[in-house]
Design a protein around this motif. Structure first.
Motif, PDB file in Angstrom:
ATOM      1  N   SER B 194      42.841  45.275  36.750  1.00 47.19           N
ATOM      2  CA  SER B 194      43.620  45.748  37.882  1.00 47.19           C
ATOM      3  C   SER B 194      43.441  44.812  39.069  1.00 47.19           C
ATOM      4  O   SER B 194      42.586  43.931  39.061  1.00 47.19           O
ATOM      5  N   ASP B 195      44.238  45.055  40.084  1.00 47.13           N
ATOM      6  CA  ASP B 195      44.020  44.320  41.330  1.00 47.13           C
ATOM      7  C   ASP B 195      42.779  44.867  42.010  1.00 47.13           C
ATOM      8  O   ASP B 195      42.345  45.969  41.713  1.00 47.13           O
ATOM      9  N   ARG B 197      41.206  46.841  44.724  1.00 47.36           N
ATOM     10  CA  ARG B 197      41.760  47.867  45.614  1.00 47.36           C
ATOM     11  C   ARG B 197      40.719  48.265  46.634  1.00 47.36           C
ATOM     12  O   ARG B 197      39.519  48.363  46.297  1.00 47.36           O
ATOM     13  N   PHE B 209      37.522  47.427  41.311  1.00 45.83           N
ATOM     14  CA  PHE B 209      38.529  46.972  40.365  1.00 45.83           C
ATOM     15  C   PHE B 209      38.226  47.604  39.019  1.00 45.83           C
ATOM     16  O   PHE B 209      37.111  48.078  38.768  1.00 45.83           O
ATOM     17  N   LYS B 350      53.265  44.220  43.037  1.00 48.77           N
ATOM     18  CA  LYS B 350      53.397  42.805  42.694  1.00 48.77           C
ATOM     19  C   LYS B 350      54.255  42.615  41.462  1.00 48.77           C
ATOM     20  O   LYS B 350      55.024  41.671  41.346  1.00 48.77           O
ATOM     21  N   SER B 382      48.740  52.089  37.227  1.00 50.77           N
ATOM     22  CA  SER B 382      47.823  50.958  37.372  1.00 50.77           C
ATOM     23  C   SER B 382      47.260  50.516  36.047  1.00 50.77           C
ATOM     24  O   SER B 382      46.935  49.360  35.844  1.00 50.77           O
TER      25      SER B 382
END
Lengths: 113, 604
Positions: B194-195, B197, B209, B350, B382
């Protein structure tokens, strides 16, 4: 008094209704003073004898008498033009559906066939 | 040196109950170790119990010494490396584990060297010969875990010689992870990262993450917080395989993950992550695709995997999150598959921004969430994974199908009606007639229910057809006439002139019955073809013309998408049918639909 019944047909069905009054939705291909050549909803071509009958629209319903399997003597016409082309495939589907026996009660049939 | 009964240990390890009784006696084994164990119950009779390791020179197994033999240990009759003959033994099966108990034995010889190089016997799950390695003293302690075969979740006790040179690392399957075992290593592929966060709430703030790790046995989610993010985020790369150990195994927070696993990993400061170059045994993504036609069977909020051809890519849009007041980019795609259904799938953030697929690729989606907005929709969350043009069989099949015949096909849409702004688009297939709507008591429960219908306007209540509204874009609140202007309470602004908006009650009817529908501005526009301002002006100016306008609107048929909901007004509770969407009839479309209906099996 005779009920005036006129069934909607396409070119293939003309042979079955000789002498009857029919309605033929069609597209005008060629126009001359006495005769018009039209294309019926099943693609077949029919000759319309049209003395004094107005046929200036592109899509037209011809009401007339069946002379033979490829000729109709026109009595009157209805213009069918609207925005865009008339979907002849849809028209043909409807015509064929009206002849189905399950809808006998819905659509008037010619007497003494 | 004594001759041990080779093979007996393995038999003891694998044989079923009935056979064990026959194996009971006459076998020679060496006792590799004797250890006192703490009594399981803090009972008054604090009898010692001894756990022993018996070896047949080839394998060793754990066993317990029956208490009646305790004296032998106390006397020193039996100790390390003593060779004995078992006279009697028993085997207890406790929860899939077998416990061998030596009931009687006699000593053959003492003070011998350790005979042979016994190893743990192969786990009962697989047949082949055990990997002969590590016959050092470490193997004496590891039987504590590995010789307990027959566990529900088989641990693989054979150490694999790790390619990275860290010899003797035993790789556990992800399925076997539990909070009770700490000394494990897994070899898994990062299928999703994941990004980073950040969050901030009353208790503080931080960053985190997630990764999804997968091996042949299953998947597990790993989360790293704060300092760990800095350390490990860059290390993990999607698609690569890593050896991971010394992470904490916790109970999974199902709210944040849609994986099957009951557990999840907390990546900590001392978690070790090492890239593995030998990746062949670890599978790539595992999918469980659902056909688009069967999406209706899935409930809202479920996750599923789908694969399809992208038929349409929507423009990049934005939506403001009510919760955070931030704008989030979104993009809708329409995908189709061989079940001849299409569905809308939403990308966020994104992914929405970066999505660039000019051709119409096959895309596989894993773990997308099912929604019921206007039928069925799909949405990336996500933990969802999108793979464009994956190299799997289903993708190739789809590609071939679409290129061959798919392009001409008409797809049945799950997005009933076009992707309009209002929900509950017109669904021709699920149209109800008015008596049906009333009889099925739609909207009588607390929840709003939706339906589609086709009806003709019979009468419009012409007294109150519109209200003065705030002209501010997006605000539709009624404005109050102060004499000097019109004031909007919500925007706290005063205007010279209000913008009128329709609010109408109209009686509509079809062959089966009649109902009252409430229409708003867009309904009014569709019915009258004029703005509410114009109609309001006509009403003021010329009553006859106004009445004529009302009459003209009657007798016209429309397709309605309605929302049935209970409403309480002055102690009276009634169901109200609100129009969320109104469309004029396209006779061509409707006729085609009718023809199809007549040709369908239903009509025969």
């Amino acid at each position: 008094m005779n009920e005036q019944i006129s069934m909607r047909v396409n070119s293939a069905r003309l042979s079955g209704v000789k002498g009857r009054t029919v309605r033929l939705p069609c597209k005008v291909l060629r126009l001359s003073d006495d005769i018009a050549i039209v294309e019926a909803s099943d693609g077949g071509q029919v000759e319309i004898q049209r003395k004094n009958v107005d046929m200036t629209a592109t899509y037209v319903e011809v009401i007339g008498n069946v002379v033979d399997a490829s000729t109709i003597k026109a009595m009157a016409t209805l213009p069918l033009d609207s925005e865009g082309e008339l979907d002849m495939q849809l028209v043909n589907d409807v015509i064929e559906l009206t002849f189905e026996s399950r809808f006998d009660k819905l659509f008037p049939r010619y007497k003494d066939t | 040196m004594s001759q041990l009964s080779a093979g007996i240990c393995r038999r003891l390890n694998e044989a079923p109950q009935e056979e064990i009784d026959q194996l009971a006696s006459g076998h020679t084994v060496q006792l590799l170790s004797i250890k006192k164990v703490a009594p399981t119950t803090a009972s008054t009779t604090a009898t010692d119990r001894f756990r022993i390791i018996i070896s047949d020179g080839v394998h060793f197994v754990q066993a317990m010494l029956a208490t009646q033999l305790n004296d032998l240990v106390a006397n020193g009759d039996i100790n390390k490396n003593t060779v004995v003959i078992i006279d009697k033994l028993a085997c207890n099966f406790v929860q899939d584990k077998r416990l061998i108990i030596i009931l009687d034995l006699h000593v053959v010889s003492r003070n011998e060297e350790k005979i042979g190089a016994p190893t743990a016997p192969p786990s009962t799950q697989d047949a082949p010969a055990p990997a002969v390695s590590e016959a050092t003293s470490s193997s004496v302690t590891s039987p504590a875990t590995s010789s307990s075969t027959g566990q529900a979740k088989p641990l693989q006790p054979q150490p694999r010689t790790g390619p990275s040179g860290r010899g003797g690392r035993s790789v556990y399957p992800i399925e076997g992870l539990s909070p009770y075992q700490n000394n494990w290593t897994i070899k898994a592929r990062v299928t999703q990262k994941s990004d980073i966060r950040t969050w901030s709430n009353q208790r503080g703030e931080g960053k985190l993450f997630n990764v999804t790790l997968m091996d042949e046995s299953g998947e597990i989610r790993g989360t790293g917080f704060n300092a760990v993010v800095d350390e490990l985020y860059e290390k993990f790369e999607e698609g690569k395989v890593y050896y991971i150990s010394k992470a904490r195994v916790n109970l999974a927070k199902k709210k944040f993950s849609n994986l099957q696993n009951d557990y999840e990993l907390s990546l900590e400061k001392n978690t070790e992550v090492e890239e593995c170059l030998e990746t062949t045994s670890v599978p790539m993504m595992k999918y469980n695709f659902v056909e688009l036609s069967s999406l209706e069977k899935l409930e809202r909020d479920n996750t599923c995997d789908v694969i399809g051809v992208i038929k349409e890519v929507g423009p990049l849009g934005e939506i403001t999150s009510k919760a955070t007041n931030r704008t989030i980019p979104k993009r809708d795609l329409t995908i189709v598959d061989m079940s001849q259904y299409s569905v809308r799938l939403t990308l966020w953030g994104k992914q929405a921004e970066q999505f660039a697929a000019d051709d119409l690729p096959v895309v596989a989606f894993k773990g997308v969430k099912v929604g019921d907005f206007g039928g069925r929709t799909l949405s990336m969350v996500s933990s969802s994974i999108m793979t464009i043009s994956p190299d799997i069989e289903e993708a190739h099949l789809l590609r071939g199908w679409y290129d061959g015949i798919g392009t001409e096909k008409n797809f049945q849409s799950h997005t009933s009606g076009s992707s309009g702004a209002s929900f509950g688009g017109f669904n021709r297939n699920e149209m109800r007639h008015l008596s049906d709507v009333k009889e099925s008591q739609l909207g009588m429960s607390d929840k709003a229910e939706f339906f589609s219908t086709r009806a003709t306007i019979m009468h419009i209540k012409s007294e109150n057809i519109s209200y003065p509204a705030c002209p501010t874009q997006g605000c539709n609140k009624k404005v109050v006439d102060l004499g000097s202007g019109w004031k909007c309470e919500k925007c706290d602004k005063t205007f010279e002139r209000p913008e009128y908006r329709y609010i109408m009650s109209m009686a509509v009817a079809d062959w089966s019955g009649q109902a009252w529908l409430q229409g708003f501005n867009e309904a009014g526009l569709a019915v009258f073809g004029k703005t509410a301002d114009e109609v309001h002006e006509i009403k003021e100016r010329n009553e006859a013309e106004y009445n004529a306008l009302m009459a003209q609107a009657s007798g016209v048929t429309f397709n309605f998408s309605c929302r049935a909901k209970q409403d309480t007004y002055n102690d009276q509770t009634r169901v109200r049918y609100g129009i969320s969407r109104i469309t004029s009839l396209d006779y061509h479309e409707e006729a085609k639909h009718l023809v199809n209906l007549l040709k369908s099996p239903w009509a025969q």
